[in-house]
Motif scaffolding. Structure first.
Motif, short mmCIF file in Angstrom:
data_model
loop_
_atom_site.label_atom_id
_atom_site.label_comp_id
_atom_site.label_asym_id
_atom_site.label_seq_id
_atom_site.Cartn_x
_atom_site.Cartn_y
_atom_site.Cartn_z
N VAL A 115 38.63 51.61 102.64
CA VAL A 115 38.25 50.27 102.20
C VAL A 115 36.92 49.96 102.89
N TYR A 116 35.89 49.64 102.12
CA TYR A 116 34.57 49.54 102.73
C TYR A 116 33.77 48.38 102.11
N ARG A 117 32.81 47.90 102.87
CA ARG A 117 31.91 46.86 102.39
C ARG A 117 30.83 47.50 101.52
N ALA A 118 31.00 47.40 100.22
CA ALA A 118 30.06 48.04 99.30
C ALA A 118 28.67 47.44 99.40
N ARG A 153 26.57 42.36 95.20
CA ARG A 153 26.66 40.96 95.57
C ARG A 153 27.26 40.87 96.96
N PRO A 154 26.94 39.81 97.70
CA PRO A 154 27.51 39.66 99.04
C PRO A 154 29.04 39.73 99.01
N HIS A 155 29.60 40.48 99.94
CA HIS A 155 31.04 40.63 100.13
C HIS A 155 31.72 41.51 99.08
N ASP A 156 30.96 42.25 98.28
CA ASP A 156 31.59 43.26 97.43
C ASP A 156 32.35 44.23 98.34
N ILE A 157 33.56 44.57 97.96
CA ILE A 157 34.36 45.53 98.72
C ILE A 157 34.70 46.71 97.81
N GLY A 158 34.52 47.91 98.35
CA GLY A 158 34.79 49.12 97.60
C GLY A 158 36.04 49.84 98.10
N VAL A 159 36.58 50.69 97.23
CA VAL A 159 37.75 51.49 97.60
C VAL A 159 37.53 52.93 97.18
N HIS A 160 37.96 53.86 98.05
CA HIS A 160 38.08 55.28 97.74
C HIS A 160 39.55 55.64 97.86
N LEU A 161 40.03 56.51 97.01
CA LEU A 161 41.45 56.86 97.00
C LEU A 161 41.64 58.35 96.84
N LEU A 162 42.58 58.88 97.60
CA LEU A 162 43.03 60.27 97.48
C LEU A 162 44.55 60.26 97.40
N ILE A 163 45.11 60.78 96.31
CA ILE A 163 46.57 60.95 96.20
C ILE A 163 46.92 62.30 96.79
N GLY A 164 47.73 62.29 97.86
CA GLY A 164 47.95 63.50 98.62
C GLY A 164 48.84 64.54 97.98
N PRO A 211 38.95 36.19 100.95
CA PRO A 211 38.52 35.15 100.00
C PRO A 211 37.04 35.21 99.61
N PRO A 212 36.11 35.60 100.51
CA PRO A 212 34.71 35.64 100.07
C PRO A 212 34.41 36.73 99.05
N CYS A 213 35.31 37.70 98.91
CA CYS A 213 35.09 38.83 98.00
C CYS A 213 35.40 38.40 96.57
N ALA A 214 34.41 38.50 95.70
CA ALA A 214 34.61 38.16 94.29
C ALA A 214 34.86 39.39 93.42
N ARG A 215 34.59 40.58 93.97
CA ARG A 215 34.72 41.80 93.16
C ARG A 215 35.14 42.97 94.04
N VAL A 216 36.01 43.80 93.49
CA VAL A 216 36.33 45.09 94.10
C VAL A 216 35.66 46.15 93.23
N VAL A 217 34.97 47.09 93.87
CA VAL A 217 34.22 48.08 93.11
C VAL A 217 34.65 49.50 93.51
N LEU A 234 30.58 53.30 87.58
CA LEU A 234 30.73 52.10 88.39
C LEU A 234 31.86 51.26 87.79
N MET A 235 32.93 51.12 88.55
CA MET A 235 34.11 50.37 88.11
C MET A 235 34.19 49.06 88.91
N VAL A 236 34.49 47.97 88.22
CA VAL A 236 34.50 46.65 88.85
C VAL A 236 35.76 45.90 88.45
N ARG A 237 36.43 45.34 89.44
CA ARG A 237 37.55 44.43 89.16
C ARG A 237 37.15 43.05 89.67
N ASP A 238 37.05 42.11 88.76
CA ASP A 238 36.57 40.77 89.07
C ASP A 238 37.72 39.85 89.45
N ARG A 239 37.53 39.08 90.53
CA ARG A 239 38.54 38.10 90.92
C ARG A 239 38.80 37.13 89.76
N ALA A 240 37.75 36.72 89.06
CA ALA A 240 37.88 35.72 88.02
C ALA A 240 38.78 36.17 86.87
#
Length: 266
Positions: A163-166, A178-189, A215-221, A255-261
């Motif tokens: 989980v990282y600050r994109a 955008r400020p506070h975008d958070i990114g995710v990397h995933l590995l299924i073991g 709460p400040p994060c509006a998008r997960v990328v 580039l994949m984006v999940r929007d809070r809205a």
């Protein structure tokens, strides 16, 4: 490294103009106080300091208020709110929780996953345990912008997450962050957990955890390799939208984006 592809184990040129890529996002040039603090700049200063780094990262981060009592003890800023402390959640696949990686405890299993050929093709961390250890240690001992976690499902470790600050990551140079975008990397073991829709379930659960706890994060990328079609499909099924193709130093990514809205509708 080529992280962020979900199904096979993976889960970063300026961004192209909107009419070329379909990106609807607008480029945010405003620097937040948090980012300025990371860069070592005083938000009230009228000009950058001559010793300020030209990019996020490097030893220049370890100065000023980030040191304790003038000593060399570095205190990482609270950039992510401790994903390893977030509460467990109940998913259709069982109770799931992110647990912060501990090198001595978790290195063996994570290194074993990294040496699975399907995983190694995207993460590029195959080899002796020292290879994976170096990758993990850089995050664990870093400045807090990326947190490695085990994904524990039904009491058993079965996935690896970052989980990282994109917006503070090199990825931000390649898309309109955008400020506070958070990114995710995933590995299924485990092979037994792939191809059953579990990646989709967990991607939705983790992105919900991010939005609930930050709460400040509006998008997960995310930026899975375009060649990894099962991964891209998992992100789409988890409520992410395809925003653009981006050319990164080590791959061409979706580039994949999940929007809070829109989380309630997707």
């Amino acid at each position: 490294m080529r992280p962020a592809d979900a199904h096979t184990g993976a889960g970063t040129g300026a961004a192209a103009p909107p009419d070329a890529t379909g990106v609807e996002d607008t480029l945010e040039l405003r620097l937040t106080e948090e980012l300025l603090a990371l860069l070592g700049d005083d938000p009230s200063a009228s000009a950058p300091r001559p010793d300020a780094p030209d990019r996020v990262g490097g030893p220049d981060l370890l100065r000023g208020p980030d040191r304790v009592g003038g000593s060399d003890l570095f205190v990482a800023p609270d950039l992510l709110g401790g994903p390893g402390t977030w509460r467990p959640v109940t998913t259709p696949a069982g109770v799931f929780q992110l647990v912060a990686v501990e090198l001595e405890r978790d290195l063996g299993v994570i290194s074993r996953w990294m040496n699975d050929p399907a995983v190694a093709a995207f993460w590029e961390l195959a080899g002796p345990e020292s290879v994976t250890a170096g990758h993990l240690r850089r995050q664990i001992e870093g400045d807090g912008r990326s947190v490695p976690c085990l994904g524990v499902l039904g009491g058993r470790p079965m996935s690896y997450w970052e989980v990282y600050r994109a917006d503070l990551d090199p990825l931000a140079r390649h898309y309109p962050s955008r400020p506070h975008d958070i990114g995710v990397h995933l590995l299924i073991g485990g092979v037994g957990n792939r191809g059953r829709g579990i990646g989709t379930v967990l991607l939705r659960a983790v992105s919900d955890l991010v939005l609930d706890n930050r709460p400040p994060c509006a998008r997960v990328v995310a930026e899975p390799d375009l060649r990894n079609t099962p991964s891209v499909s998992a992100f789409l099924s988890a409520g992410f939208r395809f925003a653009a193709e981006v050319e990164l130093p080590d791959k061409r990514a979706a580039l994949m984006v999940r929007d809070r809205a829109h989380r309630a509708q997707l």
